[in-house]
Enzyme design. Structure first.
Site, PDB file in Angstrom:
ATOM      1  N   HIS A  57       0.829  -1.216   0.000  1.00  0.00           N
ATOM      2  CA  HIS A  57       0.000   0.000   0.000  1.00  0.00           C
ATOM      3  C   HIS A  57       0.863   1.266   0.000  1.00  0.00           C
ATOM      4  O   HIS A  57       0.784   2.059  -0.939  1.00  0.00           O
ATOM      5  CB  HIS A  57      -1.002  -0.020   1.158  1.00  0.00           C
ATOM      6  CG  HIS A  57      -1.608   1.318   1.455  1.00  0.00           C
ATOM      7  ND1 HIS A  57      -2.417   1.982   0.565  1.00  0.00           N
ATOM      8  CD2 HIS A  57      -1.487   2.137   2.542  1.00  0.00           C
ATOM      9  CE1 HIS A  57      -2.777   3.153   1.087  1.00  0.00           C
ATOM     10  NE2 HIS A  57      -2.221   3.267   2.277  1.00  0.00           N
ATOM     11  N   GLU A  85       1.442   5.783  12.589  1.00  0.00           N
ATOM     12  CA  GLU A  85       0.064   5.495  12.971  1.00  0.00           C
ATOM     13  C   GLU A  85      -0.129   4.006  13.306  1.00  0.00           C
ATOM     14  O   GLU A  85      -0.765   3.675  14.296  1.00  0.00           O
ATOM     15  CB  GLU A  85      -0.847   5.902  11.798  1.00  0.00           C
ATOM     16  CG  GLU A  85      -2.315   5.606  11.981  1.00  0.00           C
ATOM     17  CD  GLU A  85      -2.961   6.550  12.985  1.00  0.00           C
ATOM     18  OE1 GLU A  85      -2.311   7.508  13.403  1.00  0.00           O
ATOM     19  OE2 GLU A  85      -4.120   6.285  13.359  1.00  0.00           O
ATOM     20  N   ASP A  86       0.433   3.136  12.495  1.00  0.00           N
ATOM     21  CA  ASP A  86       0.094   1.715  12.589  1.00  0.00           C
ATOM     22  C   ASP A  86       1.168   0.827  13.219  1.00  0.00           C
ATOM     23  O   ASP A  86       0.965  -0.372  13.352  1.00  0.00           O
ATOM     24  CB  ASP A  86      -0.211   1.155  11.189  1.00  0.00           C
ATOM     25  CG  ASP A  86      -1.463   1.791  10.601  1.00  0.00           C
ATOM     26  OD1 ASP A  86      -2.201   2.423  11.376  1.00  0.00           O
ATOM     27  OD2 ASP A  86      -1.679   1.674   9.386  1.00  0.00           O
ATOM     28  N   ASP A 148      -2.844   8.693  -1.097  1.00  0.00           N
ATOM     29  CA  ASP A 148      -3.258   7.637  -0.168  1.00  0.00           C
ATOM     30  C   ASP A 148      -4.739   7.306  -0.400  1.00  0.00           C
ATOM     31  O   ASP A 148      -5.144   6.157  -0.541  1.00  0.00           O
ATOM     32  CB  ASP A 148      -3.024   8.143   1.264  1.00  0.00           C
ATOM     33  CG  ASP A 148      -3.447   7.150   2.328  1.00  0.00           C
ATOM     34  OD1 ASP A 148      -3.278   5.933   2.093  1.00  0.00           O
ATOM     35  OD2 ASP A 148      -3.939   7.594   3.395  1.00  0.00           O
TER      36      ASP A 148
END
Ligand code: MN
Length: 730
Positions: A57, A85-86, A148
């Site tokens: 991604h 963030e992840d 994105d």
């Protein structure tokens, strides 16, 4: 034809490398590789909902960012955009490894993603405000976010339906408009089309099928057009690139399903795009195109001299091919082309190419202008208004104008400073004497454009001009001016109303003595809303009553009571002269006649027409071929009531005339000539320019004029252009 692949769309690192290698920009491959490896390691064995390794991604997002021509830090930011963030990774680590700039980009993208989306207007406005702040801070943040978003849409099929729809609505309301504002058409179109596919799958499919059906014929059509243009330009213009394109599905959807048009009624479903090396070639190609194909009037737009607010530049014209199939031609330079596709991102690219900030000050200025517009919007107090303004800004029916203080006003297209003044405050309107746009005085009927800074010049006394009623566009401004006249100018209105009525009576053959007059009015008018005759005159005077509306009834009443010989009450026979009526029809031998178009055959300009003198409704215009028009006018009843007429511009034939204009050579010369001609609604067959040595240029224009006087007028208008030395007919 399917414009966008339905298969989930992932790109890997080798594809990213390929894009970067073929780019004209210089990239720091070491830094990018490091970013990729760090992202891959951090995401570990995380997977997308579809089961695909997560790293694909951010890599795909980086590909989109790279294709837009963004810089090394943007590509790194894209690769790392989900890391903080992840995963466990912190911003501090990013700062250490990749520097403060990359960290700032990632932080910006993360923050934008946390802004909750709401369909509530107030909330939505607040979100847009936050988004704009992020954007104004560093435009690269929003470009990564858009990339994105786009990639998520490309891989949305495995998501639950509700989520797909939510994201699609969000795109339509927020991200696509922002992409449009930044001029990134490629992203705007794809975001909209992909969202539409989820929001109205059936409508989307219908359009796709219709386009598919016509695919073969369309390709052939575009090929023939291309050949003809190539043939005519190959000797005079070097390097002409021509391509055909189909409008985006979403914009066809707006026009067909939303506005109820058929595919055939959209002029620019199919278009040909011509790309050349420089601006003067653009105008040369335009001349050639208008020489080969018949242009549709009023469809020529010069966005080169007048760029759109999002920096878009091109010449647009709609023409008919030999089978009368309309198509749009867009003519632009390569630089304009990149701007059209990639908008502000393209400018970013150019700026980098020029080696930092020093390079091209005009482009830097443009970016600055967009930033300032955004910041100006943020100063607006009421966020609900802001949201409304922003959304309206993107609909093509609105312009959006600033006061010098930075307040934003939203007006319909075609609005003038008068509309703006009345929108600010009724008193501002009444006291207005003039207006400035960006510090320069403009005519009162100037058409406002998005981004204009409009200052209203006022005086102490209230005194609106009555002619403004015809100039202004908004109903509210018109009615405020009428109201003022109604209250402030009663005496004058009475005198004027009386004069207008007398004139109209005379024209309609109504003759009354003083006493009859009184009595006539008491019977016909006063039982309605007017107490005295003066009230009635005043209403006519300020425009509250429109005479053409009530005349037929007055005349009927008059005939019932007073007229003995009705037959004589027809259109007065003025000395034979041609009169241009507002309707666009010239009645031969009659002056100042009320004209209406018959409903039975609804004539259109270009049709052969004839007029019929009605009892009390002026002249009614029919097609010559209408079944209500007698075949043989000499054999019919009352032949004297049929009167010949023709369309205003159709004075026999227009004749073609070629002008040779000699002028001091400068950029913009050809544009100025084109604008002057198009402002005069002159049809241009061809327009070329060449250097004549010693700093002079010779422009050759072949145009249509209606006669010698017309031509004289055109030449005199053209002589006003800066630097013109001589204009002669050849
Ligand atoms: Mn993401």
């Amino acid at each position: 034809m399917s414009k966008y692949s339905k298969i989930a769309h992932y790109q890997d690192f080798s594809e990213l490398k390929n894009i970067l290698e073929h780019s004209e920009n210089q990239y720091d491959m070491e830094k990018i590789t490091k970013a990729y490896e760090f992202a891959e390691e951090s995401h570990g064995d995380q997977r997308r909902v579809s089961g695909i390794p997560y790293i694909l991604h951010p890599t795909s997002v980086a590909c989109i960012v790279a294709e837009l021509g963004m810089d090394t830090d943007s590509v790194c930011g894209a690769l790392l955009h989900d890391v903080v963030e992840d995963t466990e990774i912190t911003l501090e680590q990013i700062v250490k490894m990749f520097g403060g700039d990359v960290a700032k980009l990632i932080d910006g993208v993360t923050k934008i993603s946390k802004i909750p989306y709401s369909t509530k207007e107030q909330q939505q406005a607040e979100n847009i405000r936050k988004m704009l702040i992020a954007m104004a801070d560093d435009i690269r943040v929003i470009i990564i976010k858009l990339a994105d978003r786009l990639h998520n849409m490309r891989t949305m099929d495995c998501m639950p339906e509700q989520k797909r729809r939510d994201k699609s609505v969000e795109n339509m309301h927020l991200f696509a408009p922002i992409a449009h504002r930044l001029g990134i058409k490629a992203i705007k179109d794809e975001l909209e089309d992909r969202s539409l596919q989820y929001l109205d799958p059936i409508g989307y499919q219908e359009i796709e099928n219709a386009l598919l059906l016509s695919e073969e014929g369309r390709d052939k059509f575009i090929e023939t057009i291309k050949e003809q243009i190539t043939e005519k330009t190959k000797d005079s213009i070097k390097s002409v690139y021509i391509s055909g394109r189909v409008k985006s599905i979403n914009s066809i959807y707006r026009k067909t399903i939303v506005q109820g048009k058929t595919l055939n009624q959209i002029y620019d479903v199919f278009a040909v795009r011509v790309i050349v090396d420089n601006v003067s070639d653009c105008y040369n190609v335009l001349g050639v195109v208008h020489d080969i194909f018949k242009p549709i009037p009023n469809r020529f737009k010069d966005y080169i001299s007048m760029p759109k607010p999002n920096m878009y530049q091109s010449l647009h014209t709609t023409v008919l091919d030999t089978n009368a199939i309309p198509f749009e031609v867009q003519i632009r330079t390569w630089e304009m082309h990149y701007t059209a596709e990639y908008g502000i991102a393209a400018h970013w690219k150019y700026k980098l190419g020029m080696g930092g900030d020093g390079g091209n000050s005009k482009l830097a200025e443009n970016i600055q202008r967009v930033k300032e517009m955004i910041l100006d919007q943020l100063e607006t107090e009421d966020v609900t208004d802001l949201a409304r303004n922003i959304r309206n800004d993107f609909t093509e029916n609105d312009v959006y104008v600033f006061t010098p203080k930075g307040d934003v006003f939203n007006l319909p297209v075609g609005s003038t400073p008068v509309d703006m003044a009345y929108l600010i405050h009724t008193q501002v309107g009444h006291r207005m004497v003039g207006a400035k746009i960006s510090g320069k005085i403009v005519p009162i009927d100037y058409k406002l454009k998005t981004g204009d800074i409009c200052e209203i010049i006022t005086q102490k006394e209230e005194h609106p001009n009555k002619q403004w009623i015809d100039i202004c566009k908004t109903a509210s401004a018109k009615s405020k001016i009428r109201q003022w006249y109604k209250h402030e100018k009663r005496d004058e209105n009475i005198i004027e109303g009386k004069q207008m009525l007398e004139k109209e009576f005379k024209r309609n053959g109504i003759h009354l003595t003083e006493e009859e007059h009184e009595e006539f009015f008491r019977r016909v008018i006063l039982k309605k809303q007017y107490n005295t005759i003066d009230d009635f005159y005043a209403a006519v005077g300020y425009g509250g009553i429109q005479l053409w509306k009530i005349m037929p009834r007055l005349k009927e009443e008059y005939q019932k009571t007073y007229a003995k010989d009705i037959e004589k009450i027809t259109v007065p026979q003025a000395p034979a002269k041609r009169h241009k009526a507002n309707s666009g029809v010239v009645i031969e031998g009659a002056d100042d006649v009320l004209v209406k178009f018959s409903n039975c055959c609804s004539p259109l300009p270009g049709d052969e027409i004839i007029g019929y003198i009605t009892r009390g409704y002026g002249v009614s215009i029919h097609k010559r071929s209408c079944t209500n028009v007698p075949r043989d006018l000499n054999q019919c009843e009352e032949p004297q009531r049929w009167i010949s007429c023709h369309w205003e511009d159709e004075t026999g034939e227009a004749f073609r005339s070629t002008l040779q204009i000699t002028a001091a050579d400068r950029t913009g010369l050809l544009a100025d000539v084109t604008i002057k001609l198009s402002n005069m609604h002159i049809f241009i067959h061809s327009l070329n320019s060449r250097e004549a040595g010693d700093g002079r240029a010779v422009v050759t224009a072949t145009i249509d004029v209606t006669g010698k006087n017309h031509l004289r007028g055109v030449i005199s208008k053209l002589s006003d252009i800066n630097g013109i030395e001589e204009i002669k007919r050849v």
